[in-house]
Enzyme design. Structure first.
Site, PDB file in Angstrom:
ATOM      1  N   HIS A  35      25.116  27.442  11.497  1.00 23.93           N
ATOM      2  CA  HIS A  35      25.175  26.428  10.442  1.00 23.93           C
ATOM      3  C   HIS A  35      26.517  26.519   9.738  1.00 23.93           C
ATOM      4  O   HIS A  35      26.746  27.423   8.926  1.00 23.93           O
ATOM      5  CB  HIS A  35      24.044  26.602   9.430  1.00 23.93           C
ATOM      6  N   CYS A  36      27.400  25.606  10.052  1.00 17.08           N
ATOM      7  CA  CYS A  36      28.705  25.528   9.391  1.00 17.08           C
ATOM      8  C   CYS A  36      29.173  24.077   9.464  1.00 17.08           C
ATOM      9  O   CYS A  36      28.564  23.228  10.123  1.00 17.08           O
ATOM     10  CB  CYS A  36      29.711  26.483  10.033  1.00 17.08           C
ATOM     11  N   TYR A  84      30.183  13.580  -3.109  1.00 15.62           N
ATOM     12  CA  TYR A  84      31.175  14.561  -3.551  1.00 15.62           C
ATOM     13  C   TYR A  84      32.408  14.445  -2.662  1.00 15.62           C
ATOM     14  O   TYR A  84      32.343  13.923  -1.546  1.00 15.62           O
ATOM     15  CB  TYR A  84      30.611  15.986  -3.478  1.00 15.62           C
ATOM     16  N   ARG A  99      18.979  14.903  -5.090  1.00 13.85           N
ATOM     17  CA  ARG A  99      20.258  14.794  -5.781  1.00 13.85           C
ATOM     18  C   ARG A  99      21.381  14.348  -4.852  1.00 13.85           C
ATOM     19  O   ARG A  99      22.464  13.981  -5.307  1.00 13.85           O
ATOM     20  CB  ARG A  99      20.623  16.118  -6.448  1.00 13.85           C
ATOM     21  N   ASP A 135      27.172  28.703   6.590  1.00 12.14           N
ATOM     22  CA  ASP A 135      27.287  27.503   5.756  1.00 12.14           C
ATOM     23  C   ASP A 135      28.737  27.261   5.319  1.00 12.14           C
ATOM     24  O   ASP A 135      28.990  26.484   4.398  1.00 12.14           O
ATOM     25  CB  ASP A 135      26.362  27.551   4.536  1.00 12.14           C
ATOM     26  N   ASN A 165      29.492  22.310  -2.535  1.00 13.75           N
ATOM     27  CA  ASN A 165      28.721  22.043  -3.750  1.00 13.75           C
ATOM     28  C   ASN A 165      28.173  23.276  -4.450  1.00 13.75           C
ATOM     29  O   ASN A 165      27.181  23.186  -5.178  1.00 13.75           O
ATOM     30  CB  ASN A 165      27.555  21.081  -3.455  1.00 13.75           C
TER      31      ASN A 165
END
Length: 305
Positions: free
Chosen positions: A32-33, A50, A131, A258, A263
């Site tokens: 997961h990246c 963002y 969100r 990640d 964020n």
């Protein structure tokens, strides 16, 4: 060329992470990246929530090598919307050492899906964090799930623990494998044996097609990273939750950095420290190999297993 101004207060990733003390097993996969832009080459989506810093494929692969990983799974970032160009370019440059997870729209054609497959994509991602999305995408996900099932792809879902009760039956009825991001974001101030996390474990137990990423303790932790002297356990309040999932479902867990950690608000994690966190949640060599090698290879490179 477009220029982009980062979201105010944006935290940039560590340019010089520590060298991990834990040596990952040969063939380990960072499952997961992301890549962000660079914005001048791969513009960010006008509808984004963002604007990140740039984080290129070259920088990602340098981190992969520094941490000792062999492969990456590059997940489409929401700041790029459904334009998968940056992700596909990174997968192509990895020479077979990366797979992709795309964002697609419900009207995507079979031909377009086939092109993504040939480009190394093996899944699609849907974000249920309220969100970050304007509408909970259940209708779109239902449509796309039927389009991708014959390709052998899976669906990555990102939601918060409080929303699982209303989504449990919907997710359970989808026709493909599912991969849950970041353990469904449990509230780690609650007991690991409490009702909220018990429901997530029941979701996994009742649905053998559901996998789980035991990643992102930095997003879930209240205790935070360890003190500088290294004597505290890294993200110690998340450890019981992740370890419970690894030990209960050892053949359906994945792990990822990640990177570049979009964020985050309070601190930017040291990627070397994140690697050193792995033995606390997968304490044996067998569990480590399943988490980092066997499981991601079976999901993303099944022809090489």
């Amino acid at each position: 060329m477009p220029t982009f101004e980062k979201t105010p207060g944006w935290l940039d990733w560590y340019a010089d992470p520590s060298q991990p003390r834990f040596q990952v097993p040969a063939g380990a996969v960072d499952a997961h990246c992301h890549v962000f832009g660079p914005g001048e080459e791969f513009p960010f989506a006008p509808t984004r929530k963002y604007t990140p810093c740039d984080a290129s494929d070259e920088q990602l692969f340098a981190l992969r090598d520094r941490l000792g990983f062999a492969r990456n799974v590059i997940v489409q970032a929401t700041c790029h919307g459904a334009d998968n160009s940056a992700m596909l370019d990174a997968v192509a440059k990895a020479d077979g050492r990366a797979r992709g997870v795309a964002t697609v729209k419900p009207d995507i054609s079979e031909a377009a899906l086939q092109r993504l497959h040939e480009g190394g994509v093996r899944g699609v991602r849907f974000n249920f964090l309220k969100r970050l999305v304007d509408v909970v995408p259940t209708a779109d996900l239902t449509t796309i799930s039927h389009k991708i099932k014959d390709l052998g792809w899976h669906i990555v879902i990102y939601f918060e623990a409080a929303d699982l009760p209303e989504l449990f039956d919907f997710f359970s009825g989808l026709p493909t494998d599912l991969v849950v991001d970041h353990m469904g974001r449990p509230d780690v101030t609650q007991p690991v044996d409490g009702p909220e996390f018990a429901l997530f474990q029941r979701f996994l137990a009742e649905n053998p097609q559901v996998w789980c990423k035991v990643s992102c303790p930095e997003r879930l932790s209240v205790s935070g990273p360890p003190a500088l002297n290294g004597e505290q356990a890294a993200y110690r309040d998340v450890v019981p939750f992740a370890r419970r999932i690894v030990e209960s479902f050892p053949d359906r867990v994945l792990w990822g950095t990640d990177w570049p950690h979009p964020n985050l608000k309070d601190h930017m994690p040291d990627d070397g420290l994140l690697v050193d966190y792995i033995p606390s949640i997968a304490p044996t060599a067998d569990l480590q190999r399943r988490l980092l090698v066997d499981n991601p290879m079976r999901l993303y490179w099944p022809d090489e297993v």
